[in-house]
Design a protein around this motif. Sequence first.
Motif, PDB file in Angstrom:
ATOM      1  N   ASP A   6       0.817  -1.211   0.000  1.00 47.26           N
ATOM      2  CA  ASP A   6       0.000   0.000   0.000  1.00 47.26           C
ATOM      3  C   ASP A   6       0.853   1.264   0.000  1.00 47.26           C
ATOM      4  O   ASP A   6       0.384   2.339  -0.368  1.00 47.26           O
ATOM      5  N   ASP A   9       3.449   4.250  -4.362  1.00 45.23           N
ATOM      6  CA  ASP A   9       2.591   5.234  -5.007  1.00 45.23           C
ATOM      7  C   ASP A   9       2.330   4.832  -6.460  1.00 45.23           C
ATOM      8  O   ASP A   9       3.251   4.778  -7.274  1.00 45.23           O
ATOM      9  N   ASP A  10       1.069   4.550  -6.788  1.00 45.70           N
ATOM     10  CA  ASP A  10       0.707   4.147  -8.145  1.00 45.70           C
ATOM     11  C   ASP A  10       0.990   5.245  -9.157  1.00 45.70           C
ATOM     12  O   ASP A  10       1.253   4.970 -10.328  1.00 45.70           O
ATOM     13  N   ARG A  11       0.960   6.487  -8.714  1.00 46.44           N
ATOM     14  CA  ARG A  11       1.235   7.596  -9.633  1.00 46.44           C
ATOM     15  C   ARG A  11       2.672   7.533 -10.151  1.00 46.44           C
ATOM     16  O   ARG A  11       2.934   7.891 -11.293  1.00 46.44           O
ATOM     17  N   PHE A  13       4.424   4.853 -10.828  1.00 49.88           N
ATOM     18  CA  PHE A  13       4.502   3.864 -11.895  1.00 49.88           C
ATOM     19  C   PHE A  13       3.817   4.359 -13.163  1.00 49.88           C
ATOM     20  O   PHE A  13       4.312   4.143 -14.272  1.00 49.88           O
ATOM     21  N   ALA A  14       2.691   5.049 -13.018  1.00 52.67           N
ATOM     22  CA  ALA A  14       2.007   5.603 -14.185  1.00 52.67           C
ATOM     23  C   ALA A  14       2.878   6.650 -14.872  1.00 52.67           C
ATOM     24  O   ALA A  14       2.976   6.684 -16.106  1.00 52.67           O
ATOM     25  N   GLU A  17       5.875   4.942 -16.549  1.00 46.52           N
ATOM     26  CA  GLU A  17       5.432   4.276 -17.771  1.00 46.52           C
ATOM     27  C   GLU A  17       5.242   5.293 -18.900  1.00 46.52           C
ATOM     28  O   GLU A  17       5.664   5.055 -20.036  1.00 46.52           O
TER      29      GLU A  17
END
Length: 79
Positions: A6, A9-11, A13-14, A17
């Motif tokens: 958790d 931070d998904d941001r 990786f986005a 990418e």
Amino acid sequence: MQLQVDDIDDRFFAQAEAIVLSMTPWERRHPEKIDGKRRKRIARGSATDPSQVNQLLKQFFEARKIAKTLSTGKMPLFR
């Protein structure tokens, strides 16, 4: 302290990418040859700042250096 899934931070990786997908195949194979003009184009294509492209490239080079060190079997002593 352990890193939890958790916490990632998904941001990041986005964004990473988007930066990589904005590179040409040649740039992906030769990231050390990406100059300022190319960094600026990659940043425009990924809707980021050139500083963010620089940061991702710096992280990549550091990770590559660590992987190379580990592959030689010469683990540095961490204190």
